[in-house]
Design an enzyme around this catalytic site. Structure first.
Site, PDB file in Angstrom:
ATOM      1  N   VAL A  11      27.099  49.438  64.307  1.00 42.22           N
ATOM      2  CA  VAL A  11      27.538  49.526  65.703  1.00 42.22           C
ATOM      3  C   VAL A  11      26.371  49.313  66.666  1.00 42.22           C
ATOM      4  O   VAL A  11      26.452  48.506  67.600  1.00 42.22           O
ATOM      5  CB  VAL A  11      28.221  50.893  65.961  1.00 42.22           C
ATOM      6  N   THR A 121      31.519  57.717  66.711  1.00 45.44           N
ATOM      7  CA  THR A 121      32.840  58.359  66.664  1.00 45.44           C
ATOM      8  C   THR A 121      32.626  59.861  66.498  1.00 45.44           C
ATOM      9  O   THR A 121      32.095  60.298  65.471  1.00 45.44           O
ATOM     10  CB  THR A 121      33.642  57.787  65.484  1.00 45.44           C
ATOM     11  N   ASN A 214      42.139  54.954  64.684  1.00 49.83           N
ATOM     12  CA  ASN A 214      41.870  54.818  63.247  1.00 49.83           C
ATOM     13  C   ASN A 214      42.917  55.528  62.402  1.00 49.83           C
ATOM     14  O   ASN A 214      43.305  55.047  61.338  1.00 49.83           O
ATOM     15  CB  ASN A 214      40.464  55.326  62.921  1.00 49.83           C
ATOM     16  N   PHE A 255      48.121  45.265  59.532  1.00 49.08           N
ATOM     17  CA  PHE A 255      47.848  46.509  58.792  1.00 49.08           C
ATOM     18  C   PHE A 255      49.013  47.017  57.957  1.00 49.08           C
ATOM     19  O   PHE A 255      49.157  48.218  57.755  1.00 49.08           O
ATOM     20  CB  PHE A 255      47.339  47.610  59.752  1.00 49.08           C
ATOM     21  N   TYR A 257      49.462  45.514  54.891  1.00 48.38           N
ATOM     22  CA  TYR A 257      49.200  44.904  53.586  1.00 48.38           C
ATOM     23  C   TYR A 257      48.987  45.999  52.544  1.00 48.38           C
ATOM     24  O   TYR A 257      48.095  46.827  52.699  1.00 48.38           O
ATOM     25  CB  TYR A 257      47.953  44.015  53.645  1.00 48.38           C
ATOM     26  N   GLY A 263      38.974  51.679  52.556  1.00 49.45           N
ATOM     27  CA  GLY A 263      37.630  52.230  52.386  1.00 49.45           C
ATOM     28  C   GLY A 263      36.847  52.037  53.661  1.00 49.45           C
ATOM     29  O   GLY A 263      37.426  52.016  54.754  1.00 49.45           O
ATOM     30  N   CYS A 266      34.723  54.092  58.212  1.00 44.10           N
ATOM     31  CA  CYS A 266      35.474  54.703  59.314  1.00 44.10           C
ATOM     32  C   CYS A 266      36.769  55.396  58.894  1.00 44.10           C
ATOM     33  O   CYS A 266      36.892  56.604  59.088  1.00 44.10           O
ATOM     34  CB  CYS A 266      35.766  53.647  60.374  1.00 44.10           C
ATOM     35  N   LYS A 327      35.746  45.417  52.253  1.00 37.73           N
ATOM     36  CA  LYS A 327      36.607  44.340  52.747  1.00 37.73           C
ATOM     37  C   LYS A 327      35.768  43.069  52.844  1.00 37.73           C
ATOM     38  O   LYS A 327      34.537  43.148  52.740  1.00 37.73           O
ATOM     39  CB  LYS A 327      37.235  44.714  54.095  1.00 37.73           C
TER      40      LYS A 327
HETATM   41  N1  LIG Z   1      30.799  50.661  61.181  1.00 38.17           N
HETATM   42  C1  LIG Z   1      31.863  50.463  61.926  1.00 38.17           C
HETATM   43  O1  LIG Z   1      32.647  49.552  61.709  1.00 38.17           O
HETATM   44  C2  LIG Z   1      32.155  51.365  63.100  1.00 38.17           C
HETATM   45  C3  LIG Z   1      33.103  50.977  64.046  1.00 38.17           C
HETATM   46  C4  LIG Z   1      33.351  51.815  65.124  1.00 38.17           C
HETATM   47  C5  LIG Z   1      32.677  53.023  65.239  1.00 38.17           C
HETATM   48  N2  LIG Z   1      31.764  53.391  64.289  1.00 38.17           N
HETATM   49  C6  LIG Z   1      31.054  54.659  64.472  1.00 38.17           C
HETATM   50  O2  LIG Z   1      29.761  54.365  65.003  1.00 38.17           O
HETATM   51  C7  LIG Z   1      28.782  55.280  64.468  1.00 38.17           C
HETATM   52  C8  LIG Z   1      27.688  54.496  63.783  1.00 38.17           C
HETATM   53  O3  LIG Z   1      28.248  53.824  62.672  1.00 38.17           O
HETATM   54  P1  LIG Z   1      27.451  52.706  61.863  1.00 38.17           P
HETATM   55  O4  LIG Z   1      28.398  52.140  60.865  1.00 38.17           O
HETATM   56  O5  LIG Z   1      26.764  51.803  62.829  1.00 38.17           O
HETATM   57  O6  LIG Z   1      26.351  53.639  61.140  1.00 38.17           O
HETATM   58  P2  LIG Z   1      25.085  53.184  60.291  1.00 38.17           P
HETATM   59  O7  LIG Z   1      24.922  54.221  59.263  1.00 38.17           O
HETATM   60  O8  LIG Z   1      25.206  51.745  59.897  1.00 38.17           O
HETATM   61  O9  LIG Z   1      23.874  53.281  61.333  1.00 38.17           O
HETATM   62  C9  LIG Z   1      23.416  54.460  61.887  1.00 38.17           C
HETATM   63  C10 LIG Z   1      21.917  54.298  62.210  1.00 38.17           C
HETATM   64  O10 LIG Z   1      21.465  55.438  62.953  1.00 38.17           O
HETATM   65  C11 LIG Z   1      20.127  55.679  62.572  1.00 38.17           C
HETATM   66  N3  LIG Z   1      19.727  57.020  63.029  1.00 38.17           N
HETATM   67  C12 LIG Z   1      20.024  58.229  62.486  1.00 38.17           C
HETATM   68  N4  LIG Z   1      19.453  59.216  63.227  1.00 38.17           N
HETATM   69  C13 LIG Z   1      18.817  58.619  64.247  1.00 38.17           C
HETATM   70  C14 LIG Z   1      18.060  59.104  65.365  1.00 38.17           C
HETATM   71  N5  LIG Z   1      17.868  60.400  65.562  1.00 38.17           N
HETATM   72  N6  LIG Z   1      17.549  58.198  66.223  1.00 38.17           N
HETATM   73  C15 LIG Z   1      17.736  56.880  66.042  1.00 38.17           C
HETATM   74  N7  LIG Z   1      18.436  56.367  65.007  1.00 38.17           N
HETATM   75  C16 LIG Z   1      18.968  57.226  64.131  1.00 38.17           C
HETATM   76  C17 LIG Z   1      20.147  55.473  61.081  1.00 38.17           C
HETATM   77  O11 LIG Z   1      18.843  55.269  60.564  1.00 38.17           O
HETATM   78  C18 LIG Z   1      21.020  54.214  60.976  1.00 38.17           C
HETATM   79  O12 LIG Z   1      20.244  53.039  61.034  1.00 38.17           O
HETATM   80  C19 LIG Z   1      29.565  56.231  63.563  1.00 38.17           C
HETATM   81  O13 LIG Z   1      29.942  57.370  64.301  1.00 38.17           O
HETATM   82  C20 LIG Z   1      30.801  55.426  63.190  1.00 38.17           C
HETATM   83  O14 LIG Z   1      31.889  56.248  62.877  1.00 38.17           O
HETATM   84  C21 LIG Z   1      31.473  52.583  63.236  1.00 38.17           C
END
Ligand SMILES: NC(=O)c1ccc[n+]([C@@H]2O[C@H](COP(=O)([O-])OP(=O)(O)OC[C@H]3O[C@@H](n4cnc5c(N)ncnc54)[C@H](O)[C@@H]3O)[C@@H](O)[C@H]2O)c1
Length: 444
Positions: A11, A121, A214, A255, A257, A263, A266, A327
């Site tokens: 994100v 999130t 979600n 959605f 399917y 998995g 999220c 996916k």
């Molecule tokens: N991945 C998705 O498709 C998606 C979509 C929508 C929302 N989200 C939400 O967004 C958030 C992030 O998800 P993601 O998939 O990008 O996570 P991710 O695990 O890929 O990335 C999180 C990053 O935060 C860093 N981090 C941790 N503590 C930190 C700090 N104190 N300072 C700076 N960086 C720090 C980690 O090193 C990591 O690189 C989650 O809450 C997730 O639920 C994810």
């Protein structure tokens, strides 16, 4: 505008790259030094189509930079985005330690007005916790600075994240202060030019909106998976049923399917976290619990079919596996159904020969080297020496395979398809047995 983004994951990086592309000056902060070093060299630590190109372009233009220094981050941006992970706690609730660590950094280093934007999130009420953490840190410093905390949940899909961010269906902003609503509106304006897509609401409703979205999508999937299990037992074909119901505009085709279970980073954790939050509010979220339960059961279905086919004798067998990522178009292995399948196969004494176009590296990182596991470089190579083929991720390149070659490579001419990619009658013409999800087979 000047923006700081804490967290350079799926994100944070996409958000940073897209805001930079729109002309903003973005500083990304991450605690992971290896990631930051890669990013400084213009390498993306994750696979997301188009991301590397966007990063390289904006690094060259000087619009996006990377650091591990939180103080520099707080100094840089009027907007302080929090995009760190919110993984499940031991009991399934969202663990806020990373979010609150960023809040503490902001409190420690703030010295002028800042808009703190929570993109992670997070459960309803988190903005209050972020505010309280910053307030407490300021109090300990004996200083006072103005700041606002805004909720701005992210709806991007991995695999199509850049397009989703650049052309959002909606931008949800939760704020109790109209002034910050205006600031966010100006920031998002380049992405919502064709029509106003910003939905401004109170903070708590915004926080809940992300979980609601979600949970609704996960519910649709679990519903179809439950119906697929029924179809199998009743001699019906869930794919026909899917078409029959999807054509109703009140239901729609998205959605519904059936497959090997949902998995990713999220749906599993967000459904769980919402259910645990419900419990904290003395409410039993029966539907959400069932959605989660059905999904857990569904992740076992493909293994159960394989086990039944081989009369429970999997020791010494080799299963070719097409797909590993949760996916297509991502290397994300978090909660991937392939993991349940592989772990069950290993427990039963089978070997796995797997191929995935991009998730090999991440899978190897998770499981390391083991004698019952080989990751190979192509789909045909996975078949070599295998007894059967299982398909778990619907990558485009698996859609029209050479069925003759599959038949001649496998010791048992059988495909277990966790994604319903093929027409059963067509596959059977090649002399292959074919077991999919909810298509009236005899292995349920
Ligand atoms: N991945 C998705 O498709 C998606 C979509 C929508 C929302 N989200 C939400 O967004 C958030 C992030 O998800 P993601 O998939 O990008 O996570 P991710 O695990 O890929 O990335 C999180 C990053 O935060 C860093 N981090 C941790 N503590 C930190 C700090 N104190 N300072 C700076 N960086 C720090 C980690 O090193 C990591 O690189 C989650 O809450 C997730 O639920 C994810």
């Amino acid at each position: 505008m000047r923006l700081t983004i804490f967290g350079s994951g799926y994100v944070g990086l996409v958000t940073g790259a897209c805001f930079a592309e729109a002309g903003n000056n973005v500083l990304c902060v991450d605690v992971d030094e290896r990631k930051v070093e890669m990013l400084k060299r213009g390498e993306s630590p994750i696979f997301e189509p188009g991301l590397t190109e966007l990063l390289k372009k904006n690094i060259a233009a000087g619009r996006i930079t990377f650091t591990t220094d939180a103080a520099e981050g707080v100094k840089h941006g009027l907007f302080q985005f929090i995009a760190v992970g919110t993984p499940p706690d031991e009991d399934g609730s969202a663990d806020l330690k990373y979010v609150l660590a960023v809040a503490e950094s902001i409190g420690t280093h703030i010295n002028e007005y800042r808009v703190v934007v929570t993109k992670s999130t997070v459960p309803v009420g988190t903005a209050d916790k972020v505010k309280a953490k910053i307030d407490a840190t300021l109090k300990a410093r004996g200083v006072s600075f103005e700041f606002d905390v805004v909720s701005n949940p992210e709806f991007l899909k991995e695999g199509a994240a850049i397009n989703d961010f650049m052309k959002p269906d909606r931008v949800v902003v939760g704020t109790d202060n109209p002034r910050t609503g205006e600031l966010l509106k100006a920031l998002y304006d380049p992405f919502t030019r064709s029509r106003d897509r910003m939905i401004v609401m109170d903070v708590r409703s915004s926080e809940l909106t992300k979980y609601a979205a979600n949970a609704m999508l996960a519910t649709k999937i679990s519903f179809m998976n439950e119906l697929a299990s029924l179809a199998e037992r009743m001699g019906a074909d869930i794919e026909k049923v899917r078409l029959g119901i999807g054509s109703d505009p009140r239901i729609g085709y998205h959605f519904i399917y059936p497959g090997a279970g949902y998995g990713g980073s999220c749906f599993p954790k967000d459904v769980q976290a919402l259910s645990r939050s419900a419990r904290d509010h003395s409410f039993n979220a029966e539907l959400l619990n069932a959605v989660e339960g059905v999904n857990k059961r569904q992740k076992e279905v493909l293994f159960e079919k394989i086990q039944r086919y081989f009369d429970g004798k999997l020791k010494g067998r080799t299963i070719a596996l097409w797909g590993l990522a949760f996916k297509p178009n991502t290397d994300d292995m978090r909660e991937a159904p392939s993991r349940v399948l592989m772990e069950r196969l290993w427990e039963a004494g089978a070997k796995v020969r797997a191929y995935d176009p991009v998730a090999a590296h991440e899978t190897q990182r998770i499981y390391g080297e083991r004698p019952d596991f080989a990751i190979v470089n192509s789909a045909p190579e996975a078949l070599q020496g295998a007894d059967a083929l299982a398909i778990i991720t619907e990558w485009q390149e698996f859609r029209s395979p050479d069925f003759e070659a599959i038949k001649s490579a496998l010791t048992q001419p059988v495909i277990f398809d966790g994604r319903n990619l093929y027409d059963p009658a067509f596959v059977k013409r090649f002399g292959l047995s074919y077991y999919a999800i909810g298509r009236g087979d005899s292995l349920c």
